[in-house]
Design a protein around this motif. Structure first.
Motif, mmCIF file in Angstrom:
data_model
loop_
_atom_site.group_PDB
_atom_site.id
_atom_site.type_symbol
_atom_site.label_atom_id
_atom_site.label_comp_id
_atom_site.label_asym_id
_atom_site.label_seq_id
_atom_site.Cartn_x
_atom_site.Cartn_y
_atom_site.Cartn_z
ATOM 1 N N GLY A 61 -0.322 -12.897 42.363
ATOM 2 C CA GLY A 61 -0.116 -13.987 41.412
ATOM 3 C C GLY A 61 1.082 -13.754 40.491
ATOM 4 O O GLY A 61 1.297 -14.533 39.565
ATOM 5 N N ARG A 62 1.863 -12.693 40.740
ATOM 6 C CA ARG A 62 2.935 -12.360 39.786
ATOM 7 C C ARG A 62 4.295 -12.264 40.476
ATOM 8 O O ARG A 62 5.236 -11.691 39.939
ATOM 9 C CB ARG A 62 2.616 -11.014 39.111
ATOM 10 C CG ARG A 62 1.224 -11.011 38.465
ATOM 11 C CD ARG A 62 0.928 -9.690 37.771
ATOM 12 N NE ARG A 62 -0.473 -9.620 37.359
ATOM 13 C CZ ARG A 62 -0.929 -8.838 36.402
ATOM 14 N NH1 ARG A 62 -0.107 -8.048 35.756
ATOM 15 N NH2 ARG A 62 -2.226 -8.836 36.091
ATOM 16 N N SER A 63 4.410 -12.788 41.685
ATOM 17 C CA SER A 63 5.641 -12.569 42.464
ATOM 18 C C SER A 63 6.720 -13.573 42.088
ATOM 19 O O SER A 63 6.493 -14.509 41.327
ATOM 20 C CB SER A 63 5.333 -12.679 43.958
ATOM 21 O OG SER A 63 5.440 -14.012 44.372
ATOM 22 N N VAL A 289 -0.695 -4.339 34.719
ATOM 23 C CA VAL A 289 0.565 -3.943 34.097
ATOM 24 C C VAL A 289 1.143 -5.074 33.233
ATOM 25 O O VAL A 289 0.995 -6.255 33.561
ATOM 26 C CB VAL A 289 1.554 -3.483 35.199
ATOM 27 C CG1 VAL A 289 2.023 -4.630 36.056
ATOM 28 C CG2 VAL A 289 2.723 -2.719 34.624
ATOM 29 N N GLN A 290 1.763 -4.671 32.127
ATOM 30 C CA GLN A 290 2.334 -5.641 31.182
ATOM 31 C C GLN A 290 3.830 -5.378 31.027
ATOM 32 O O GLN A 290 4.291 -4.261 31.248
ATOM 33 C CB GLN A 290 1.645 -5.507 29.815
ATOM 34 C CG GLN A 290 0.150 -5.802 29.851
ATOM 35 C CD GLN A 290 -0.177 -7.201 30.345
ATOM 36 O OE1 GLN A 290 0.486 -8.157 29.963
ATOM 37 N NE2 GLN A 290 -1.179 -7.315 31.217
ATOM 38 N N ILE A 314 12.074 -16.515 25.025
ATOM 39 C CA ILE A 314 11.424 -16.252 26.321
ATOM 40 C C ILE A 314 10.173 -17.129 26.344
ATOM 41 O O ILE A 314 9.294 -16.972 25.499
ATOM 42 C CB ILE A 314 10.996 -14.765 26.431
ATOM 43 C CG1 ILE A 314 12.145 -13.805 26.105
ATOM 44 C CG2 ILE A 314 10.363 -14.473 27.783
ATOM 45 C CD1 ILE A 314 13.207 -13.686 27.126
ATOM 46 N N GLU A 315 10.093 -18.046 27.276
ATOM 47 C CA GLU A 315 8.937 -18.960 27.287
ATOM 48 C C GLU A 315 7.686 -18.291 27.832
ATOM 49 O O GLU A 315 6.571 -18.621 27.470
ATOM 50 C CB GLU A 315 9.271 -20.200 28.129
ATOM 51 C CG GLU A 315 10.389 -21.013 27.488
ATOM 52 C CD GLU A 315 10.583 -22.362 28.141
ATOM 53 O OE1 GLU A 315 9.806 -22.733 29.032
ATOM 54 O OE2 GLU A 315 11.543 -23.052 27.727
ATOM 55 N N ASN A 316 7.890 -17.371 28.776
ATOM 56 C CA ASN A 316 6.754 -16.737 29.436
ATOM 57 C C ASN A 316 7.257 -15.432 30.040
ATOM 58 O O ASN A 316 8.352 -15.410 30.584
ATOM 59 C CB ASN A 316 6.267 -17.698 30.544
ATOM 60 C CG ASN A 316 5.035 -17.206 31.230
ATOM 61 O OD1 ASN A 316 4.346 -16.336 30.711
ATOM 62 N ND2 ASN A 316 4.757 -17.747 32.407
ATOM 63 N N LYS A 317 6.499 -14.373 29.936
ATOM 64 C CA LYS A 317 6.944 -13.123 30.569
ATOM 65 C C LYS A 317 5.745 -12.400 31.152
ATOM 66 O O LYS A 317 4.622 -12.539 30.655
ATOM 67 C CB LYS A 317 7.695 -12.246 29.570
ATOM 68 C CG LYS A 317 6.882 -11.814 28.403
ATOM 69 C CD LYS A 317 7.674 -10.979 27.410
ATOM 70 C CE LYS A 317 6.774 -10.751 26.210
ATOM 71 N NZ LYS A 317 7.351 -10.408 24.997
ATOM 72 N N TRP A 318 6.000 -11.672 32.219
ATOM 73 C CA TRP A 318 4.924 -10.924 32.856
ATOM 74 C C TRP A 318 5.521 -9.756 33.631
ATOM 75 O O TRP A 318 6.747 -9.667 33.786
ATOM 76 C CB TRP A 318 4.090 -11.816 33.782
ATOM 77 C CG TRP A 318 4.814 -12.313 35.003
ATOM 78 C CD1 TRP A 318 4.806 -11.748 36.243
ATOM 79 C CD2 TRP A 318 5.636 -13.496 35.104
ATOM 80 N NE1 TRP A 318 5.573 -12.492 37.109
ATOM 81 C CE2 TRP A 318 6.093 -13.574 36.435
ATOM 82 C CE3 TRP A 318 6.032 -14.490 34.205
ATOM 83 C CZ2 TRP A 318 6.921 -14.591 36.891
ATOM 84 C CZ3 TRP A 318 6.867 -15.511 34.659
ATOM 85 C CH2 TRP A 318 7.293 -15.562 35.987
ATOM 86 N N ALA A 319 4.648 -8.871 34.081
ATOM 87 C CA ALA A 319 5.092 -7.796 34.967
ATOM 88 C C ALA A 319 4.060 -7.671 36.072
ATOM 89 O O ALA A 319 2.900 -8.077 35.913
ATOM 90 C CB ALA A 319 5.210 -6.490 34.202
#
Ligand SMILES: Cc1cc2nc3c(=O)[nH]c(=O)nc-3n(C[C@H](O)[C@H](O)[C@H](O)COP(=O)(O)OP(=O)(O)OC[C@H]3O[C@@H](n4cnc5c(N)ncnc54)[C@H](O)[C@@H]3O)c2cc1C
Length: 405
Positions: A61-63, A289-290, A314-319
């Protein structure tokens, strides 16, 4: 009659829900576990176990959701080419919308990176849909590229966006409709092999299966250890991504993805906005992971250097974790020493685009069937995917060759 049928159907559903004995139990319902579950379920009873409440919560879900068939080492490229047919024309009813949409990519090089660019041009010159661009052509193709930043570019038209959610949900839906069972919020905490069967204890119940499949993503070596298998040397690597606004009044959706030739950053249109990444690869333990603030700052700096794009927010960030073994190729096959234990791990940064072919291969190996020739014709060698491949004995390689002839 209808009422009778409905009662029977309800009863079957109840029986399936109570079922505790399976042919195959798959640990992990990301894209790897879901695609394999779907391929196996018409032939054998399959249980798909997921520790999170939602399948796809981790890497899947993070690609960045890209299909780039020139990406990665040769075995990855072969798996990606072999997956293209499925992604372009999935089976009828698999997904309501197309899984792929044309994007294109331009790799960019500054003056000091021209050697990397020429190497890539040499490497891919035989592939269709690719061409070298001079500085002016590159600037014309990427409207926000800072003037004078690039010396050359390399365009590849055979690159698409993947609708990852549609692909993942399509596999899960098809799996369920052929009788497969998925248990979420069910963390595997113990595995025991006795009398030719595995007993799998989860946080939510205990099950038995002849074969267990380790599709646990970043946790695959922990699951291997639990089952008594030797580690495959999996290293999860953190990668950060974030979404920022496009320049005001501009819709970037028809732009190509832009990747630094040495993979120091990338930028990709994303539903009217821009997805950016510093393409970081920091070793991590398996975890939720964050993003690290330093990686976010590095990303903003690299993007603002290359593009005329002031980033105010930054509207949205993830790792997410991209998990690799040494040769950066997936590990797909039965463990050499632990009976009934199958590895499907190490998909690194290519697990979405290789999932269709890898799932068919894994299902064939589990069912002791020949792998379809049309997949192998893309250049797949099963020995490149086998667990313990670095020390594979010649007789085992011969065995794998016989399986495909
Ligand atoms: C930023 C980023 C960009 C990427 N871009 C791309 C791209 O453009 N194209 C591409 O093809 N790939 C890309 N990837 C890589 C791709 O996302 C992964 O290769 C793929 O998702 C791996 O799938 P998986 O099913 O193996 O792992 P996961 O999706 O992590 O699934 C493993 C599952 O196992 C479960 N699990 C673990 N332990 C247990 C346990 N004990 N019991 C039960 N369940 C357990 C986890 O909860 C998890 O859901 C990217 C990755 C990242 C992070």
């Amino acid at each position: 009659m209808l009422v009778f049928y409905a009662i029977l159907k309800g009863q079957r559903r109840h029986d399936l829900a109570e079922q505790t004995e399976f042919d195959v139990a798959i640990i992990g319902a990301g894209i790897a576990g879901a695609s394999l579950a779907c391929e196996l379920s018409p032939d054998v009873s399959v249980l798909l176990l997921e520790m999170e409440a939602q399948p796809g919560y981790h890497s899947t879900g993070r690609s960045a959701a890209m299909f780039v068939d020139s990406y990665g080492p040769p075995p990855i490229r072969a798996l990606s080419r072999a997956s293209a047919d499925f992604l372009e024309s999935p089976p009828k009813g698999f997904s309501e919308s197309p899984l792929l949409s044309q994007r294109g990519v331009i790799m960019i090089a500054r003056n000091d990176q021209l050697t990397s660019l020429e190497n890539m041009v040499g490497d891919l010159s035989d592939s269709g849909g690719v061409r070298r661009l001079d500085a002016a052509e590159t600037e014309a193709a990427i409207p926000i590229l800072r003037k004078g930043y690039v010396a050359a570019g390399f365009a590849n038209d055979r690159v698409s966006d993947i609708d990852v959610n549609a692909l993942h949900q399509g596999y899960l839906r098809k799996f369920r409709s052929s009788g497969g069972i998925i248990k979420t919020a069910s963390k595997v905490i113990e595995t025991k092999h006795t009398l030719g069967r595995w007993q799998v204890t989860t946080s939510n119940g205990t099950y038995a299966a002849k074969t267990i499949v380790n599709a646990a993503g970043a946790w695959a070596d922990s699951i291997g250890k639990m089952a008594g298998a030797e580690a495959i040397g999996l290293i999860p690597k953190r990668r950060t991504a974030m979404v920022v606004a496009a320049p005001s009044g501009v819709n970037p959706d028809s732009w190509p993805m832009v990747i630094d030739i040495d993979e120091q950053f990338y930028l990709k249109p994303d539903a009217g906005r821009l997805l950016i990444s510093p393409a970081d690869e920091t070793s991590s333990l398996p975890c939720d992971v964050q993003p690290d603030e330093l990686d976010v700052a590095i990303c903003v700096d690299r993007i603002e250097t290359a593009f005329d794009l002031p980033i105010r927010r930054i509207e949205n960030k993830w790792a997410g974790l991209r998990s690799f073994v040494d040769d950066k190729c997936p590990v797909c096959g039965f463990d050499d020493t632990v009976e009934g234990f199958f590895w499907l791990a190490g998909q690194g940064g290519y697990g979405i685009q290789t999932a269709p072919a890898l799932a068919v291969i894994a299902a064939c190996l589990i069912m002791d069937r020949s792998v379809p020739q049309h997949l192998l014709d893309h250049g797949i060698d099963l020995a490149d995917l086998a667990p313990g491949r670095s020390t594979l004995k010649t007789d085992r390689k011969e065995n794998l060759k016989r399986r495909i002839s």
